[in-house]
Design a protein around this motif. Sequence first.
Motif, PDB file in Angstrom:
ATOM      1  N   MET A  21       0.003  -3.011  -6.306  1.00 31.31           N
ATOM      2  CA  MET A  21       0.084  -1.898  -5.362  1.00 31.31           C
ATOM      3  C   MET A  21      -1.300  -1.294  -5.138  1.00 31.31           C
ATOM      4  O   MET A  21      -1.993  -0.931  -6.082  1.00 31.31           O
ATOM      5  CB  MET A  21       1.029  -0.804  -5.876  1.00 31.31           C
ATOM      6  CG  MET A  21       1.192   0.326  -4.877  1.00 31.31           C
ATOM      7  SD  MET A  21       2.435   1.539  -5.352  1.00 31.31           S
ATOM      8  CE  MET A  21       1.620   2.361  -6.697  1.00 31.31           C
ATOM      9  N   THR A  77       0.852  -1.178   0.000  1.00 29.66           N
ATOM     10  CA  THR A  77       0.000   0.000   0.000  1.00 29.66           C
ATOM     11  C   THR A  77       0.888   1.228   0.000  1.00 29.66           C
ATOM     12  O   THR A  77       1.820   1.323   0.787  1.00 29.66           O
ATOM     13  CB  THR A  77      -0.912   0.019   1.245  1.00 29.66           C
ATOM     14  OG1 THR A  77      -1.735  -1.141   1.206  1.00 29.66           O
ATOM     15  CG2 THR A  77      -1.785   1.256   1.264  1.00 29.66           C
ATOM     16  N   GLN A  78       0.596   2.150  -0.900  1.00 26.49           N
ATOM     17  CA  GLN A  78       1.372   3.373  -1.033  1.00 26.49           C
ATOM     18  C   GLN A  78       0.428   4.564  -0.976  1.00 26.49           C
ATOM     19  O   GLN A  78      -0.499   4.648  -1.777  1.00 26.49           O
ATOM     20  CB  GLN A  78       2.132   3.380  -2.364  1.00 26.49           C
ATOM     21  CG  GLN A  78       2.935   4.616  -2.631  1.00 26.49           C
ATOM     22  CD  GLN A  78       4.122   4.740  -1.692  1.00 26.49           C
ATOM     23  OE1 GLN A  78       4.783   3.770  -1.404  1.00 26.49           O
ATOM     24  NE2 GLN A  78       4.377   5.930  -1.211  1.00 26.49           N
ATOM     25  N   LEU A  96       0.126   5.778  -9.399  1.00 26.88           N
ATOM     26  CA  LEU A  96       0.287   6.647  -8.233  1.00 26.88           C
ATOM     27  C   LEU A  96       0.335   8.112  -8.664  1.00 26.88           C
ATOM     28  O   LEU A  96      -0.324   8.970  -8.070  1.00 26.88           O
ATOM     29  CB  LEU A  96       1.556   6.267  -7.473  1.00 26.88           C
ATOM     30  CG  LEU A  96       1.801   6.965  -6.150  1.00 26.88           C
ATOM     31  CD1 LEU A  96       0.703   6.653  -5.149  1.00 26.88           C
ATOM     32  CD2 LEU A  96       3.154   6.548  -5.582  1.00 26.88           C
ATOM     33  N   SER A 114       3.802   2.958 -10.539  1.00 25.65           N
ATOM     34  CA  SER A 114       4.274   4.334 -10.372  1.00 25.65           C
ATOM     35  C   SER A 114       3.413   5.304 -11.181  1.00 25.65           C
ATOM     36  O   SER A 114       3.051   6.377 -10.697  1.00 25.65           O
ATOM     37  CB  SER A 114       5.741   4.431 -10.797  1.00 25.65           C
ATOM     38  OG  SER A 114       6.191   5.755 -10.721  1.00 25.65           O
TER      39      SER A 114
END
Length: 190
Positions: free
Chosen positions: A75, A31-32, A165, A162
């Motif tokens: 992710m 988790t980001q 995100l 990425s």
Amino acid sequence: MTLRRAPRRRAGAPAVLATLIATVLLSGCVTQPVLPYQASVANQMKLGSLPRAARFQVTTAGSDPSDVQTTVRSMRISAPGDGSWTSYLGQALRTELATSGNYDANAAARIEATLSEVRIADGQAQVTGHFVIRQGQSVRYDKVLRADAHWDSAFLGAIAASNGLNQSTAIFQALLRKLFDDPDFAAAST
């Protein structure tokens, strides 16, 4: 006699790629949190055209939608702070308005924001919000707005994650751009 150093061995691109893939595969689902919201130039330019006296306070209503989907490959993307996307939208509104000089916690006009959809996936994102502007008991603006984004999805999971995100902030900027671009929003600001 001249001394020569032994040549350094460099890891080739295949070795670096294999290491990156192994790291992602072994790490499982992570988790980001999204980075804190940053005001967008396009939104600031639009807010700059509002009357100088236009000031708003911001409130959020309700909790996050029940079917939030924010997973890109392995992710999971979360909202920063308390993990609430509704709070993130409220903070985004406050950031944009404060940066442009249109935020006042004690203003007579109030923007109420509610999220009804948050989907961030591999190569796409959708966010839907309901915005109401009240001046006292009078409703001056009441609309549901939706922002959609699509981007190329990378083959490598780490790059795709990425990109997802990075797009998480951009989709909220796009949703607020829809609000600020709406001629009815400008009319409600006078």
